[in-house]
Design an enzyme around this catalytic site. Structure first.
Site, PDB file in Angstrom:
ATOM      1  N   SER A  98       0.826  -1.273   0.037  1.00  0.00           N
ATOM      2  CA  SER A  98      -0.066  -0.046  -0.076  1.00  0.00           C
ATOM      3  C   SER A  98       0.760   1.197  -0.096  1.00  0.00           C
ATOM      4  O   SER A  98       0.368   2.227  -0.414  1.00  0.00           O
ATOM      5  CB  SER A  98      -1.002   0.139   1.117  1.00  0.00           C
ATOM      6  OG  SER A  98      -1.446  -1.264   1.414  1.00  0.00           O
ATOM      7  N   HIS A 120      -2.253  -3.550  -6.540  1.00  0.00           N
ATOM      8  CA  HIS A 120      -2.705  -3.073  -5.206  1.00  0.00           C
ATOM      9  C   HIS A 120      -4.101  -3.364  -5.261  1.00  0.00           C
ATOM     10  O   HIS A 120      -4.874  -2.496  -5.794  1.00  0.00           O
ATOM     11  CB  HIS A 120      -2.271  -1.747  -5.087  1.00  0.00           C
ATOM     12  CG  HIS A 120      -2.717  -1.124  -3.559  1.00  0.00           C
ATOM     13  ND1 HIS A 120      -3.310   0.242  -3.555  1.00  0.00           N
ATOM     14  CD2 HIS A 120      -2.709  -1.782  -2.395  1.00  0.00           C
ATOM     15  CE1 HIS A 120      -3.489   0.386  -2.149  1.00  0.00           C
ATOM     16  NE2 HIS A 120      -3.313  -0.705  -1.513  1.00  0.00           N
ATOM     17  N   GLU A 166      -5.121  -1.031  -8.132  1.00  0.00           N
ATOM     18  CA  GLU A 166      -4.178  -0.086  -8.903  1.00  0.00           C
ATOM     19  C   GLU A 166      -2.943  -0.647  -9.315  1.00  0.00           C
ATOM     20  O   GLU A 166      -2.232  -1.734  -8.515  1.00  0.00           O
ATOM     21  CB  GLU A 166      -3.517   0.766  -7.846  1.00  0.00           C
ATOM     22  CG  GLU A 166      -4.655   1.877  -7.370  1.00  0.00           C
ATOM     23  CD  GLU A 166      -4.313   2.876  -6.226  1.00  0.00           C
ATOM     24  OE1 GLU A 166      -4.603   3.880  -6.331  1.00  0.00           O
ATOM     25  OE2 GLU A 166      -3.606   2.306  -5.174  1.00  0.00           O
ATOM     26  N   ASN A 170      -5.188   5.886  -1.842  1.00  0.00           N
ATOM     27  CA  ASN A 170      -4.814   6.520  -0.566  1.00  0.00           C
ATOM     28  C   ASN A 170      -4.540   8.031  -0.187  1.00  0.00           C
ATOM     29  O   ASN A 170      -4.837   8.605   0.588  1.00  0.00           O
ATOM     30  CB  ASN A 170      -3.516   5.652   0.163  1.00  0.00           C
ATOM     31  CG  ASN A 170      -4.012   4.340   0.854  1.00  0.00           C
ATOM     32  OD1 ASN A 170      -5.243   4.171   1.154  1.00  0.00           O
ATOM     33  ND2 ASN A 170      -3.209   3.178   0.601  1.00  0.00           N
TER      34      ASN A 170
HETATM   35  N1  LIG Z   1      -5.316  -4.643   5.041  1.00  0.00           N
HETATM   36  C1  LIG Z   1      -5.643  -3.826   4.027  1.00  0.00           C
HETATM   37  O1  LIG Z   1      -6.749  -3.261   4.130  1.00  0.00           O
HETATM   38  C2  LIG Z   1      -4.851  -3.742   2.940  1.00  0.00           C
HETATM   39  C3  LIG Z   1      -5.233  -3.243   1.798  1.00  0.00           C
HETATM   40  C4  LIG Z   1      -4.431  -3.002   0.658  1.00  0.00           C
HETATM   41  C5  LIG Z   1      -3.030  -3.404   0.768  1.00  0.00           C
HETATM   42  N2  LIG Z   1      -2.588  -4.130   1.888  1.00  0.00           N
HETATM   43  C6  LIG Z   1      -1.318  -4.556   1.836  1.00  0.00           C
HETATM   44  O2  LIG Z   1      -1.518  -6.091   1.587  1.00  0.00           O
HETATM   45  C7  LIG Z   1      -0.154  -6.714   2.312  1.00  0.00           C
HETATM   46  C8  LIG Z   1      -0.769  -7.633   3.411  1.00  0.00           C
HETATM   47  O3  LIG Z   1      -1.622  -6.985   4.255  1.00  0.00           O
HETATM   48  P1  LIG Z   1      -2.678  -7.986   5.195  1.00  0.00           P
HETATM   49  O4  LIG Z   1      -3.529  -6.973   5.873  1.00  0.00           O
HETATM   50  O5  LIG Z   1      -3.306  -9.137   4.335  1.00  0.00           O
HETATM   51  O6  LIG Z   1      -1.649  -8.301   6.272  1.00  0.00           O
HETATM   52  P2  LIG Z   1      -1.634  -9.617   7.075  1.00  0.00           P
HETATM   53  O7  LIG Z   1      -0.905  -9.564   8.409  1.00  0.00           O
HETATM   54  O8  LIG Z   1      -3.062  -9.853   7.554  1.00  0.00           O
HETATM   55  O9  LIG Z   1      -1.120 -10.927   6.493  1.00  0.00           O
HETATM   56  C9  LIG Z   1       0.327 -10.994   6.311  1.00  0.00           C
HETATM   57  C10 LIG Z   1       0.702 -12.271   6.001  1.00  0.00           C
HETATM   58  O10 LIG Z   1       1.894 -12.561   5.551  1.00  0.00           O
HETATM   59  C11 LIG Z   1       2.648 -13.514   6.166  1.00  0.00           C
HETATM   60  N3  LIG Z   1       4.255 -13.536   6.054  1.00  0.00           N
HETATM   61  C12 LIG Z   1       5.085 -12.514   6.695  1.00  0.00           C
HETATM   62  N4  LIG Z   1       6.262 -12.770   6.164  1.00  0.00           N
HETATM   63  C13 LIG Z   1       5.945 -13.961   5.455  1.00  0.00           C
HETATM   64  C14 LIG Z   1       7.201 -14.624   4.735  1.00  0.00           C
HETATM   65  N5  LIG Z   1       8.342 -14.242   4.822  1.00  0.00           N
HETATM   66  N6  LIG Z   1       6.717 -15.754   4.170  1.00  0.00           N
HETATM   67  C15 LIG Z   1       5.543 -15.999   3.911  1.00  0.00           C
HETATM   68  N7  LIG Z   1       4.393 -15.229   4.558  1.00  0.00           N
HETATM   69  C16 LIG Z   1       4.849 -14.280   5.324  1.00  0.00           C
HETATM   70  C17 LIG Z   1       2.394 -13.511   7.591  1.00  0.00           C
HETATM   71  O11 LIG Z   1       2.151 -14.833   8.356  1.00  0.00           O
HETATM   72  C18 LIG Z   1       0.431 -13.254   7.494  1.00  0.00           C
HETATM   73  O12 LIG Z   1      -0.316 -14.092   7.356  1.00  0.00           O
HETATM   74  C19 LIG Z   1       0.520  -5.522   3.086  1.00  0.00           C
HETATM   75  O13 LIG Z   1       1.368  -5.218   2.158  1.00  0.00           O
HETATM   76  C20 LIG Z   1      -0.514  -4.532   3.118  1.00  0.00           C
HETATM   77  O14 LIG Z   1       0.027  -2.911   3.150  1.00  0.00           O
HETATM   78  C21 LIG Z   1      -3.516  -4.129   2.805  1.00  0.00           C
END
Ligand SMILES: NC(=O)c1ccc[n+]([C@@H]2O[C@H](COP(=O)([O-])OP(=O)(O)OC[C@H]3O[C@@H](n4cnc5c(N)ncnc54)[C@H](O)[C@@H]3O)[C@@H](O)[C@H]2O)c1
Length: 289
Positions: free
Chosen positions: A116, A139, A151, A189
């Site tokens: 993000s 994204h 995006e 954003n």
């Molecule tokens: N939450 C939102 O609303 C949102 C919206 C758009 C984008 N994002 C982006 O999406 C991405 C994930 O966000 P999320 O909310 O799903 O996070 P989350 O914490 O729910 O999930 C992240 C996952 O990554 C796993 N992980 C971490 N390191 C790892 C590795 N080395 N190998 C394998 N798995 C690994 C973790 O175990 C976890 O399950 C981030 O970059 C975030 O900025 C989030």
């Protein structure tokens, strides 16, 4: 085509689901086995909801689930044609995952990041020069199964053929991709946080309550959810983190409001009693300037 998804959390679990519903074979990897199991449970619950709402037939649900294979080791993604990274929003974590994918994925495999806030060109530097043209930001928005927008962000090195291919694949799974430059906050954003910052300032100034401002956005602007309910859903802590990054990039206009900083420091970050819309903000100490 085989799709890989790394990170089976909130975003990755649903990204895997939308690819599977779009007819692709998906390998879903997370370093945490419990997260992988929970992702499959959540996908099943979302599919059940979809069937109950008449969005698709029960047979579509079974077929979609059968297309998703949870895998314990990242090496098992070596035969994928496209891998979407959705791990924690931390530069070192994403760099390590992208480096590992670069080493194991076959030549020609496209890598995408769901970041993000991290610049796509910075993430691209974690890859060998030969892979960089095949890397692009994709994204997604939460909840991925309901939000059509994606995006698509190129780095300095992304080949036009890569972004064109990713756009085509996203359209095939029913998403609506838009092309955005690699700037902090991308496009959505920037729009969103300009509004969230103003919403908190309205509360700071005592102009209206969070509840009434949510009502204003829903009933006056046609938004499906108000800014305070949204902050509670995604967490105020995450909103503050994004605003700090945008403040660094754009200066004063994205300075996080003092009240948001205070609430996050005090642990008022989520829904319920510690959320904006259920707890009184009257008792909050006076905002520091
Ligand atoms: N939450 C939102 O609303 C949102 C919206 C758009 C984008 N994002 C982006 O999406 C991405 C994930 O966000 P999320 O909310 O799903 O996070 P989350 O914490 O729910 O999930 C992240 C996952 O990554 C796993 N992980 C971490 N390191 C790892 C590795 N080395 N190998 C394998 N798995 C690994 C973790 O175990 C976890 O399950 C981030 O970059 C975030 O900025 C989030």
């Amino acid at each position: 085509m085989k799709i890989g998804v790394v990170g089976a959390g909130l975003m990755g679990g649903e990204i895997a689901l939308v690819f599977a519903l779009g007819g692709f074979e998906v390998l879903l990897h997370d370093r945490d086995a419990a997260v992988l199991r929970r992702a499959i449970d959540r996908q099943t619950a979302l599919l059940d909801k979809g069937v109950a709402r008449g969005m698709y037939a029960a047979s579509d649900k079974d077929e979609a689930l059968a297309r998703i294979t949870p895998v314990a080791a990242i090496d098992q993604l070596s035969e994928c044609d496209l891998v979407s990274e959705a791990v924690f929003e931390a530069l070192d974590v994403k760099q390590a995952v992208l480096g590992a994918l670069d080493a194991i994925c076959k030549p020609g495999c496209i890598l995408t990041s769901n970041t993000s806030t991290l610049p796509i060109s910075t993430l691209s530097a974690a890859l060998a020069p030969a892979r960089r043209p095949a890397f692009v930001g994709a994204h997604f928005f939460s909840p991925v199964s309901r939000m059509a927008l994606v995006e698509v962000i190129s780095s300095f090195d992304t080949a036009p053929a890569t972004s064109a291919r990713v756009i085509e694949i996203l359209q095939r799974i029913g998403k609506a991709p838009i092309v955005v430059k690699d700037v902090a906050g991308f496009a959505v954003n920037r729009l969103l946080h300009a509004m969230l910052i103003e919403a908190v300032k309205l509360v700071e100034e005592g102009v209206a309550t969070p509840e009434d401002l949510d009502t204003a956005c829903r009933l006056g602007l046609g938004h499906p959810i108000g800014p305070f309910a949204l902050m509670d859903a995604v967490s105020s802590g995450l909103c503050l983190q994004v605003q700090q990054i945008m403040h660094d990039a754009y200066g004063e206009r994205f300075r996080p409001p003092a009240l948001l900083k205070q609430r996050v420091a005090a642990g008022f970050v989520g829904a319920g009693r510690r959320g904006w819309t259920r707890s009184s903000i009257e008792g909050a100490p006076k905002a520091e300037q």
